[in-house]
Design a protein around this motif. Structure first.
Motif, PDB file in Angstrom:
ATOM      1  N   LEU A 159      10.334 -18.054 104.553  1.00 46.17           N
ATOM      2  CA  LEU A 159      10.241 -16.628 104.219  1.00 46.17           C
ATOM      3  C   LEU A 159      10.423 -15.755 105.464  1.00 46.17           C
ATOM      4  CD1 LEU A 159       7.320 -16.633 101.609  1.00 46.17           C
ATOM      5  CD2 LEU A 159       9.746 -16.175 101.174  1.00 46.17           C
ATOM      6  N   ALA A 160       9.818 -16.215 106.582  1.00 47.56           N
ATOM      7  CA  ALA A 160       9.964 -15.460 107.838  1.00 47.56           C
ATOM      8  C   ALA A 160      11.431 -15.448 108.279  1.00 47.56           C
ATOM      9  CB  ALA A 160       9.084 -16.072 108.920  1.00 47.56           C
ATOM     10  N   ALA A 161      12.087 -16.607 108.172  1.00 48.55           N
ATOM     11  CA  ALA A 161      13.495 -16.696 108.545  1.00 48.55           C
ATOM     12  C   ALA A 161      14.354 -15.817 107.640  1.00 48.55           C
ATOM     13  CB  ALA A 161      13.968 -18.148 108.476  1.00 48.55           C
ATOM     14  N   ALA A 162      14.018 -15.802 106.340  1.00 44.94           N
ATOM     15  CA  ALA A 162      14.771 -14.964 105.400  1.00 44.94           C
ATOM     16  C   ALA A 162      14.589 -13.483 105.728  1.00 44.94           C
ATOM     17  CB  ALA A 162      14.325 -15.260 103.971  1.00 44.94           C
ATOM     18  N   GLY A 163      13.353 -13.093 106.061  1.00 49.13           N
ATOM     19  CA  GLY A 163      13.091 -11.697 106.422  1.00 49.13           C
ATOM     20  C   GLY A 163      13.844 -11.273 107.676  1.00 49.13           C
ATOM     21  N   LEU A 164      13.810 -12.139 108.696  1.00 47.75           N
ATOM     22  CA  LEU A 164      14.525 -11.840 109.934  1.00 47.75           C
ATOM     23  C   LEU A 164      16.049 -11.802 109.701  1.00 47.75           C
ATOM     24  CD1 LEU A 164      12.473 -14.010 112.455  1.00 47.75           C
ATOM     25  CD2 LEU A 164      12.546 -11.509 112.331  1.00 47.75           C
ATOM     26  N   CYS A 165      16.517 -12.708 108.845  1.00 47.82           N
ATOM     27  CA  CYS A 165      17.941 -12.726 108.515  1.00 47.82           C
ATOM     28  C   CYS A 165      18.353 -11.430 107.814  1.00 47.82           C
ATOM     29  CB  CYS A 165      18.252 -13.934 107.631  1.00 47.82           C
ATOM     30  SG  CYS A 165      19.985 -14.024 107.100  1.00 47.82           S
ATOM     31  N   LEU A 166      17.517 -10.969 106.894  1.00 44.25           N
ATOM     32  CA  LEU A 166      17.806  -9.723 106.172  1.00 44.25           C
ATOM     33  C   LEU A 166      17.833  -8.531 107.130  1.00 44.25           C
ATOM     34  CD1 LEU A 166      18.288  -8.292 103.498  1.00 44.25           C
ATOM     35  CD2 LEU A 166      15.812  -8.133 103.200  1.00 44.25           C
ATOM     36  N   LEU A 167      16.823  -8.477 108.033  1.00 35.08           N
ATOM     37  CA  LEU A 167      16.787  -7.387 109.007  1.00 35.08           C
ATOM     38  C   LEU A 167      18.027  -7.424 109.909  1.00 35.08           C
ATOM     39  CD1 LEU A 167      13.033  -7.378 110.120  1.00 35.08           C
ATOM     40  CD2 LEU A 167      14.222  -5.620 108.797  1.00 35.08           C
ATOM     41  N   GLY A 168      18.372  -8.632 110.354  1.00 29.58           N
ATOM     42  CA  GLY A 168      19.563  -8.781 111.199  1.00 29.58           C
ATOM     43  C   GLY A 168      20.827  -8.389 110.473  1.00 29.58           C
TER      44      GLY A 168
END
Length: 203
Positions: A159-168
């Protein structure tokens, strides 16, 4: 200054411009001043709003093709004398390599700067892509049993990786647009700098 003075200074500053284009520009600025006067400004206020005629002329000349500037600069200097031509020919082995070296240094510095900036941007895009892959792969690995560990930790990491990916992913398009704009500005600045060498400065 009044309209006539402004236009005369502009005409003198545009001496390098081809006659037809120069008169077109003079007529355009004459019309601008008249329009501002019709709107209630005095001639002095209108010419002050347009800015220094020398600076206006510099901008207009910078928009001309480089070949036109070079030809007009030679013509305005009265052509090349026999002595000047002889010195240019005899000094060619010295001045030509120096000129090429100077352009090469400036161009390589600009290219190195652009490559560095774009490399960092591409690296950031690769990190964002990696986070997206990790966000998808972690739950798949947990389900298939190929990833071991606490399910809560794995899901939390995904979930953290998905959130960071979305922000990026949201940040990348504006970043690439800004870099494209910066690249264009740097290249135009270099080209304008080269052109400015051939623009005659009026005293």
């Amino acid at each position: 200054m009044n309209r006539e003075e402004y236009l005369e200074k502009l005409r003198l500053a545009l001496a390098q411009m081809p006659a037809e284009e120069k008169e077109r520009q003079i007529a355009y600025y004459d019309e601008l001043i008249n329009d501002m006067c019709e709107d209630g400004m005095s001639e002095t206020e209108a010419t002050a709003k347009l800015g220094d005629p020398g600076k206006v002329a510099e901008e207009l000349l910078a928009a001309l093709p480089l070949g036109t500037l070079v030809k007009s600069r030679i013509k305005s200097a009265g052509g090349l004398s026999a002595l000047t031509i002889a010195l240019l020919v005899l000094g060619f082995p010295l001045w030509f390599p120096l000129l090429i070296s100077a352009f090469a240094v400036v161009f390589s510095l600009l290219l190195a700067l652009l490559v560095t900036i774009w490399s960092l941007a591409v690296a950031l895009a690769a990190v964002v892509l990696s986070l997206g892959v990790a966000a998808v792969a972690a739950p798949i690995g947990l389900i298939s049993g190929s990833v071991t560990g606490s399910p809560l930790v794995i899901i939390g990491t995904a979930l953290a990786a998905a959130g960071l990916c979305l922000l990026g992913a949201l940040a990348l398009p504006p970043l690439f647009r800004a870099l494209a704009s910066l690249s264009r500005t740097l290249c135009r600045g270099l080209w304008r700098g080269i052109k400015s060498i051939f623009i005659k400065k009026e005293n």
